[in-house]
Motif scaffolding. Structure first.
Motif, PDB file in Angstrom:
ATOM      1  N   ARG A 111       0.855  -1.104   0.076  1.00 41.27           N
ATOM      2  CA  ARG A 111      -0.032   0.043  -0.040  1.00 41.27           C
ATOM      3  C   ARG A 111       0.729   1.269   0.018  1.00 41.27           C
ATOM      4  O   ARG A 111       0.271   2.441  -0.270  1.00 41.27           O
ATOM      5  CB  ARG A 111      -0.741   0.041   1.253  1.00 41.27           C
ATOM      6  CG  ARG A 111      -2.177  -1.004   1.078  1.00 41.27           C
ATOM      7  CD  ARG A 111      -2.895  -1.099   0.121  1.00 41.27           C
ATOM      8  NE  ARG A 111      -3.853  -2.137  -0.280  1.00 41.27           N
ATOM      9  CZ  ARG A 111      -3.623  -2.868  -1.038  1.00 41.27           C
ATOM     10  NH1 ARG A 111      -2.604  -3.014  -1.674  1.00 41.27           N
ATOM     11  NH2 ARG A 111      -4.717  -3.790  -1.159  1.00 41.27           N
ATOM     12  N   ARG A 160     -12.473  -3.224  -2.209  1.00 39.91           N
ATOM     13  CA  ARG A 160     -11.617  -4.386  -2.372  1.00 39.91           C
ATOM     14  C   ARG A 160     -11.867  -4.866  -3.682  1.00 39.91           C
ATOM     15  O   ARG A 160     -12.417  -5.925  -4.101  1.00 39.91           O
ATOM     16  CB  ARG A 160     -11.668  -5.399  -1.366  1.00 39.91           C
ATOM     17  CG  ARG A 160     -10.365  -6.182  -1.519  1.00 39.91           C
ATOM     18  CD  ARG A 160     -10.504  -7.036  -0.040  1.00 39.91           C
ATOM     19  NE  ARG A 160     -10.023  -6.527   1.131  1.00 39.91           N
ATOM     20  CZ  ARG A 160     -10.452  -7.084   2.234  1.00 39.91           C
ATOM     21  NH1 ARG A 160     -11.359  -7.901   2.584  1.00 39.91           N
ATOM     22  NH2 ARG A 160      -9.933  -6.363   3.552  1.00 39.91           N
ATOM     23  N   ARG A 203     -13.005   1.445   1.904  1.00 40.61           N
ATOM     24  CA  ARG A 203     -12.482   0.871   1.037  1.00 40.61           C
ATOM     25  C   ARG A 203     -13.064   0.131  -0.057  1.00 40.61           C
ATOM     26  O   ARG A 203     -13.908  -0.799   0.511  1.00 40.61           O
ATOM     27  CB  ARG A 203     -11.337  -0.046   1.969  1.00 40.61           C
ATOM     28  CG  ARG A 203     -10.553  -0.933   0.798  1.00 40.61           C
ATOM     29  CD  ARG A 203      -9.229  -1.724   1.403  1.00 40.61           C
ATOM     30  NE  ARG A 203      -9.900  -2.541   2.629  1.00 40.61           N
ATOM     31  CZ  ARG A 203      -9.090  -3.169   3.574  1.00 40.61           C
ATOM     32  NH1 ARG A 203      -7.600  -3.388   3.310  1.00 40.61           N
ATOM     33  NH2 ARG A 203      -9.579  -4.030   4.590  1.00 40.61           N
ATOM     34  N   GLU A 223      -8.825  -0.712  -4.324  1.00 39.68           N
ATOM     35  CA  GLU A 223      -7.769  -1.678  -4.661  1.00 39.68           C
ATOM     36  C   GLU A 223      -7.433  -2.402  -6.162  1.00 39.68           C
ATOM     37  O   GLU A 223      -6.884  -2.949  -6.460  1.00 39.68           O
ATOM     38  CB  GLU A 223      -7.828  -2.606  -3.698  1.00 39.68           C
ATOM     39  CG  GLU A 223      -7.749  -2.278  -2.239  1.00 39.68           C
ATOM     40  CD  GLU A 223      -7.454  -3.115  -0.911  1.00 39.68           C
ATOM     41  OE1 GLU A 223      -7.621  -4.412  -1.423  1.00 39.68           O
ATOM     42  OE2 GLU A 223      -7.115  -2.906  -0.102  1.00 39.68           O
ATOM     43  N   GLY A 237      -5.038   0.905  -6.552  1.00 37.83           N
ATOM     44  CA  GLY A 237      -4.474  -0.432  -6.814  1.00 37.83           C
ATOM     45  C   GLY A 237      -4.240  -0.755  -8.176  1.00 37.83           C
ATOM     46  O   GLY A 237      -3.672  -1.893  -8.726  1.00 37.83           O
ATOM     47  N   MET A 292      -9.474   3.943  -0.301  1.00 30.36           N
ATOM     48  CA  MET A 292      -8.603   3.047  -1.189  1.00 30.36           C
ATOM     49  C   MET A 292      -9.653   2.370  -2.105  1.00 30.36           C
ATOM     50  O   MET A 292     -10.723   1.914  -1.895  1.00 30.36           O
ATOM     51  CB  MET A 292      -8.145   1.822  -0.466  1.00 30.36           C
ATOM     52  CG  MET A 292      -7.004   2.277   0.728  1.00 30.36           C
ATOM     53  SD  MET A 292      -6.823   0.851   1.931  1.00 30.36           S
ATOM     54  CE  MET A 292      -5.746   1.860   2.944  1.00 30.36           C
TER      55      MET A 292
END
Length: 615
Positions: free
Chosen positions: A164, A248, A246, A270, A292, A268
């Motif tokens: 991260r 994911r 977040r 990802e 990400g 975030m």
């Protein structure tokens, strides 16, 4: 058969209480804008009035939730705690959103069209240290990369997918020291985080002390995690995402989204983040710290406000490319200045873009493309020193110089093409090395190449079709050109002076420059693989190549006023010797030169002046 009968008296039983249904009650309390409701709302308690006093007492509450207002008229959301279980292993929250179809300002179960679980996560922070690739900026031979992130799979190892944040140190990996400590919410992370201090034991006392810390990284702790990819197709989908910190997976915004997307808690994503082909006018994700995958903002015809990350407070790490393409009304990069990509940056076809710069980009492994941004007048990379790929500057009509960076090295190409108001190559005074080519083409008003006074080496030097270019040799420190040099179709090019330090190169092509009469600038050139002099109408001789000793392939073609060759120092042409269609060049001069230096196959000599004698 035996029957047991129980009989009791009726005096102690109140039948009315046995059959009475206690009324459900609701208790509302105002909820300010914040973590529970982005735009405020109510904290709602519900239950049965078991003591029938007309008041919902604390002991009678069975369900609590938040009824949130939203920025989108007619769309409501309910937020409720989710206990640990199948939906969220460690518990979390469930967000339900929908249209208030009956207009009663309450989101009823039948009106819910999107439900999202935001789960808690308490994974430990792990780190790893690995060698940095040699010779990468700024460390030279030795360097270390320190990486940190949450151990999401619990295997005790930081896997590639879990990284991260990173830090680069110019020390051996074995010398790196680390320590972790909890950190409160702040500039680096909008929620509590883990601070990872990085440095060395400089005084060799076996302790890692505060004064030995070289940098600090922060691993943000997301409060509510949505597992899987998420696609925002409409306003309800957007509202349901408001409490998520977040994702994911990947996050996509599609054409049917609302005109505004404000997600203040999102930290975030990802996977990839794509805002493509939407009707959005405003996008704000000020807490965003990580993407990400690639980050793409493209073809949004109404977008005027774009805020991703916190500006100068903390970087927004993007593990893939950052692409900003065809957003005609976006005026500035100020809202994306925190973006720090792991690979390429593409800014293309943003007609109103003219301000802002990338705050944290001092070195970039990938390439940068700046193309067809009509109002861009300066390069938006004021801290950029090292570029691992190519820098492509193409079709930016307001660009008059190359100011806006502190570049020292470009590993790939530096391409400067079709910038109609570019007048010089000034603006990169610290540039010393271009590993690929300096390719300058089709710049209508480029008159001079002056400005790269510290450039010492380049792969290829190329100037093609620059109709106003008069001088193309102003590189006073350039000594190494590994692949070759090309000067082609520059209508008013007269001067190549300034390349005197170049002694050896792969090829030299000088062609289709009608006003070029001298080759001054190459008077210290000793060897070439290929020399081509073609269709230069004003050129009368090659005497400025006074020290040229060896060539593998020689081509002198169609120079209508060439009178002499004068390659007096030339000792060998080892592969091909071609001198053709030079109508004023005595054939005997070409024959004489071939007899003296040609060691390859049969020379090709034709179309020259066969009637004039040699002196």
């Amino acid at each position: 058969m035996t029957m047991l009968v129980l009989v009791t008296g009726c005096d102690g039983i109140e039948l009315e209480r046995l059959v009475r249904q206690h009324p459900p009650l609701t208790r509302l309390e105002p909820e300010p804008a914040g973590t529970n409701c982005v735009h405020g709302g109510h904290f709602v308690r519900t239950g049965l009035d078991l003591n029938d006093n007309g008041v919902l007492d604390d002991g009678e509450v069975t369900v609590t939730q938040y009824a949130c207002v939203t920025a989108i008229p007619g769309v409501l959301m309910r937020v409720q705690d989710e206990p640990p279980g199948e939906n969220c292993t460690e518990g979390g929250r469930v967000y339900r959103a929908g249209q208030d179809a009956n207009g009663n300002d309450e989101l009823e179960d039948s009106e819910v069209s999107r439900q999202v679980y935001g789960c808690a996560s308490s994974a430990a922070v792990v780190t790893r240290v690995r060698p940095r690739e040699p010779l990468l900026f700024p460390c030279g031979e030795n360097g270390a990369v320190v990486e940190a992130g949450q151990d999401q799979d619990g295997n005790g190892v930081l896997d590639d997918s879990e990284v991260r944040t990173t830090s680069n140190l110019c020390v051996l990996p074995s010398e790196v020291r680390l320590r972790q400590s909890p950190a409160p919410a702040g500039a680096a992370c909008p929620t509590p985080s883990t601070q990872v201090d990085v440095g060395t034991d400089a005084d060799a006392d076996g302790l890692f002390e505060d004064e030995e810390v070289m940098s600090s990284m922060f691993v943000c702790q997301p409060l509510h995690t949505l597992d899987g990819n998420y696609r925002v197709r409409n306003a309800v989908d957007l509202v349901a995402l408001e409490g998520i910190s977040r994702v994911r997976g990947a996050l996509y915004f599609d054409a049917g989204a609302a005109t505004e997307a404000v997600l203040p808690d999102l930290m975030m994503v990802e996977g990839a983040l794509e805002i493509v082909d939407t009707s959005l006018e405003r996008v704000e994700m000020p807490s965003l710290r990580l993407v990400g995958g690639p980050l793409t903002v493209a073809r949004n015809p109404a977008l005027t406000t774009l805020t991703l990350g916190s500006g100068s407070r903390a970087p927004l790490w993007v593990w893939g490319d950052f692409s900003l393409i065809s957003n005609p009304w976006l005026p500035t990069l100020a809202g994306v200045s925190a973006v720090l990509p792991g690979n390429n940056i593409v800014l293309r076809d943003n007609d109103a873009l003219e301000g802002g710069y990338f705050t944290f980009t001092s070195a970039l492994l990938g390439s940068i493309t700046l193309e067809d941004n009509a109002k861009l007048s300066t390069l938006p990379f004021r801290h950029l020193e090292w570029l691992g790929g190519s820098l492509n500057i193409i079709g930016n009509s307001s660009l008059s110089t190359l100011t806006g960076t502190v570049l020292q090295k470009v590993v790939g190409d530096l391409v400067v093409t079709d910038n109609e108001n570019l007048t010089a190559l000034s603006g990169m005074p610290a540039l010393t090395s271009i590993g690929g080519g300096l390719r300058v083409r089709d710049n209508a008003n480029l008159r001079s190449v002056e400005g790269m006074n510290e450039l010492t080496q380049v792969g290829t030097l190329e100037f093609d079709r620059n109709p106003a270019l008069e001088a193309a040799g102003e590189f006073p420190k350039l000594a190494r050109v590994t692949s070759g040099m090309r000067f082609n179709a520059n209508a008013v090019l007269k001067d190549l002076w300034g390349l005197q330090k170049v002694q050896n190169s792969g090829f030299l092509f000088i062609g289709n420059n009608p006003q070029l009469s001298r080759l001054m600038g190459f008077d210290r050139l000793l060897s070439l693989q290929v020399l081509t002099v073609e269709n230069n109408a004003s050129l009368t001789d090659l005497s400025d190549l006074a020290l040229l000793q060896s060539v593998e392939e020689l081509f002198v073609l169609s120079n209508e006023n060439l009178l002499r060759l004068d390659l007096n120092a030339l000792e060998s042409v080892t592969r091909l010797f071609t001198v053709t269609e030079n109508p004023r060049l005595p054939t005997c001069l070409a024959v004489s030169l071939a007899a003296r230096v040609n060691t390859g196959g049969a020379p090709e000599i034709r179309g020259n002046d066969s009637s004039s004698p040699c002196d």
